[in-house]
Write a protein that holds these residues in place. Structure first.
Motif, short mmCIF file in Angstrom:
data_model
loop_
_atom_site.label_atom_id
_atom_site.label_comp_id
_atom_site.label_asym_id
_atom_site.label_seq_id
_atom_site.Cartn_x
_atom_site.Cartn_y
_atom_site.Cartn_z
N ALA A 111 0.83 -1.20 0.00
CA ALA A 111 0.00 0.00 0.00
C ALA A 111 0.87 1.25 0.00
O ALA A 111 1.98 1.27 0.53
N ILE A 112 0.35 2.29 -0.61
CA ILE A 112 1.05 3.58 -0.66
C ILE A 112 0.60 4.41 0.52
O ILE A 112 -0.60 4.57 0.76
N ASP A 113 1.55 4.94 1.26
CA ASP A 113 1.20 5.77 2.41
C ASP A 113 0.57 7.07 1.95
O ASP A 113 1.09 7.75 1.06
N VAL A 114 -0.56 7.40 2.55
CA VAL A 114 -1.23 8.66 2.23
C VAL A 114 -1.51 9.37 3.54
O VAL A 114 -1.72 8.75 4.58
N PRO A 115 -1.50 10.69 3.51
CA PRO A 115 -1.80 11.44 4.74
C PRO A 115 -3.19 11.11 5.25
O PRO A 115 -4.14 10.94 4.49
N ALA A 116 -3.31 10.98 6.55
CA ALA A 116 -4.61 10.65 7.14
C ALA A 116 -4.74 11.30 8.51
O ALA A 116 -3.75 11.55 9.18
N TYR A 117 -5.98 11.58 8.87
CA TYR A 117 -6.23 12.13 10.20
C TYR A 117 -5.99 11.03 11.22
O TYR A 117 -6.39 9.89 11.03
N GLU A 118 -5.35 11.37 12.30
CA GLU A 118 -5.06 10.39 13.34
C GLU A 118 -6.30 10.20 14.21
O GLU A 118 -6.79 11.12 14.84
N ILE A 119 -6.80 8.96 14.20
CA ILE A 119 -7.99 8.62 14.97
C ILE A 119 -7.54 7.90 16.24
O ILE A 119 -6.74 6.97 16.16
N PRO A 120 -8.02 8.29 17.40
CA PRO A 120 -7.65 7.60 18.65
C PRO A 120 -7.91 6.11 18.56
O PRO A 120 -8.88 5.65 17.93
N TYR A 121 -7.03 5.34 19.20
CA TYR A 121 -7.10 3.88 19.12
C TYR A 121 -8.45 3.35 19.58
O TYR A 121 -9.05 2.48 18.93
N GLN A 122 -8.96 3.88 20.71
CA GLN A 122 -10.25 3.40 21.22
C GLN A 122 -11.38 3.67 20.23
O GLN A 122 -12.28 2.86 20.06
N THR A 123 -11.31 4.82 19.55
CA THR A 123 -12.33 5.14 18.55
C THR A 123 -12.26 4.18 17.37
O THR A 123 -13.29 3.71 16.87
N GLN A 124 -11.04 3.87 16.95
CA GLN A 124 -10.86 2.90 15.87
C GLN A 124 -11.48 1.55 16.26
O GLN A 124 -12.17 0.91 15.45
N MET A 125 -11.24 1.12 17.49
CA MET A 125 -11.74 -0.17 17.95
C MET A 125 -13.27 -0.17 18.03
O MET A 125 -13.91 -1.16 17.69
N LEU A 126 -13.85 0.94 18.44
CA LEU A 126 -15.31 1.02 18.52
C LEU A 126 -15.94 0.96 17.13
O LEU A 126 -16.98 0.31 16.94
N ILE A 127 -15.32 1.63 16.17
CA ILE A 127 -15.81 1.58 14.79
C ILE A 127 -15.70 0.16 14.25
O ILE A 127 -16.64 -0.37 13.63
N LEU A 128 -14.53 -0.47 14.48
CA LEU A 128 -14.33 -1.85 14.02
C LEU A 128 -15.33 -2.79 14.67
O LEU A 128 -15.90 -3.67 14.01
N LEU A 129 -15.57 -2.58 15.96
CA LEU A 129 -16.51 -3.43 16.68
C LEU A 129 -17.92 -3.31 16.12
O LEU A 129 -18.64 -4.30 15.98
N ALA A 130 -18.32 -2.09 15.77
CA ALA A 130 -19.66 -1.87 15.20
C ALA A 130 -19.81 -2.60 13.87
O ALA A 130 -20.84 -3.23 13.60
N VAL A 131 -18.78 -2.53 13.04
CA VAL A 131 -18.81 -3.20 11.73
C VAL A 131 -18.84 -4.72 11.93
O VAL A 131 -19.64 -5.44 11.31
#
Length: 302
Positions: free
Chosen positions: A222-242
């Motif tokens: 994958a090519i690195d692209v700039p991205a907004y840094e999302i807090p780890y807990q928020t990432q996990m909650l989004i993943l959990l919902a999916v």
């Protein structure tokens, strides 16, 4: 021999505690030196060999105690799909635990190696998928579940599944294996064959290894692209919902598949002689629970 059979639950619990301690102390040492050879020693020497010796000492024929009965192609086909639809549920349960733990401390990454090339991938399929599928199923859906039948088959499925989850000695990887242990126990009783759970366990580990291997390859390309840094807990909650959506859909299909799984000859029979047990028979399990708590208390203080 009759006396040996009367206290089977106590005996397998002592065996379970002994192998749990060996896994923690000796297994961790050999795996730290070289992971693949260490895993082979763990599975075949620490887990499989003592269980086969114990089963031999009971005097019960291995074919009977391990349910070494053939499964049909139709049963194998159903088991493959049962395992595939069990996988999202197990992943969701593990992710749920990890998400909760992430609010208390930093997560420790899994020590299971992801193969870096195709040769290591096929080696991993044998060592990390097939070997545990054989050795751990003989222990949990063979030795332990067979002994716990003395208090009923439903309890045998439940207890063997919980002990299977505890045996991983990892809170992050407890809920998923416990759920899979329940599924493996059910399909063993329904088909009256341990080959069912060996197939399911091997396929589950193989799925995890395959997803990890190809996922790592895609990530490396994958090519690195700039991205907004999302807090780890928020990432996990989004993943959990999916994952919850996939898990619910998979669970509905899974229940239907288990109901349609063809029974093997003698599968799900309830005419077994129940034996009396007392609290002393379960003391060895307390030892593993204490070890489990000591190992995993780190998640609360990192």
């Amino acid at each position: 021999m009759e006396r040996f059979k009367k206290s089977r639950i106590l005996q397998v619990n002592v065996l379970y505690l002994s192998l749990g301690l060996l896994l923690f102390f000796l297994g961790s040492i050999v795996q730290s030196k070289e992971i693949y050879s260490g895993l082979l020693i763990t599975e075949y020497i620490i887990i499989l060999l003592p269980n086969l010796i114990y089963l031999k000492l009971t005097g019960i024929p291995l074919k009977q105690s391990l349910r070494l009965n053939k499964i049909s192609l139709k049963q194998a086909w159903y088991i493959i799909w049962i395992t595939i639809f069990s996988y999202p549920v197990a992943i969701f349960l593990n992710t749920l635990v990890i998400t909760i733990l992430s609010f208390f401390g930093e997560m420790v990454p899994s020590s299971v190696p992801i193969p870096e090339n195709l040769g290591l991938y096929f080696l991993s399929i044998f060592i990390i998928a097939l070997s545990p599928g054989i050795c751990e199923e003989i222990m949990f859906r063979g030795t332990i579940m067979n002994a716990y039948e003395d208090i009923g088959k439903k309890k045998a499925i439940l207890f063997s599944a919980i002990l299977f989850g505890l045996f991983h000695l990892n809170l992050q990887n407890f809920a998923g294996p416990t759920f899979l242990g329940l599924i493996f126990g059910i399909i063993v009783y329904k088909t009256n064959s341990i080959y069912s759970s060996i197939l399911g366990h091997t396929l589950n580990n193989g799925l995890a290894m395959t997803i990890g291997y190809f996922g790592m390859k895609e990530q490396s390309q994958a090519i690195d692209v700039p991205a907004y840094e999302i807090p780890y807990q928020t990432q996990m909650l989004i993943l959990l919902a999916v994952l919850s959506i996939f898990a619910i859909c998979s669970l509905i299909i899974l229940i239907k598949l288990i109901k349609k799984l063809p029974k093997g000859e003698g599968g799900i029979q309830q005419d077994i002689q129940l034996r009396e047990t007392n609290i002393l028979h379960y003391i060895p399990i307390i030892g593993i629970i204490i070890l489990f708590i000591i190992i995993n208390i780190k998640y609360l203080f990192l």
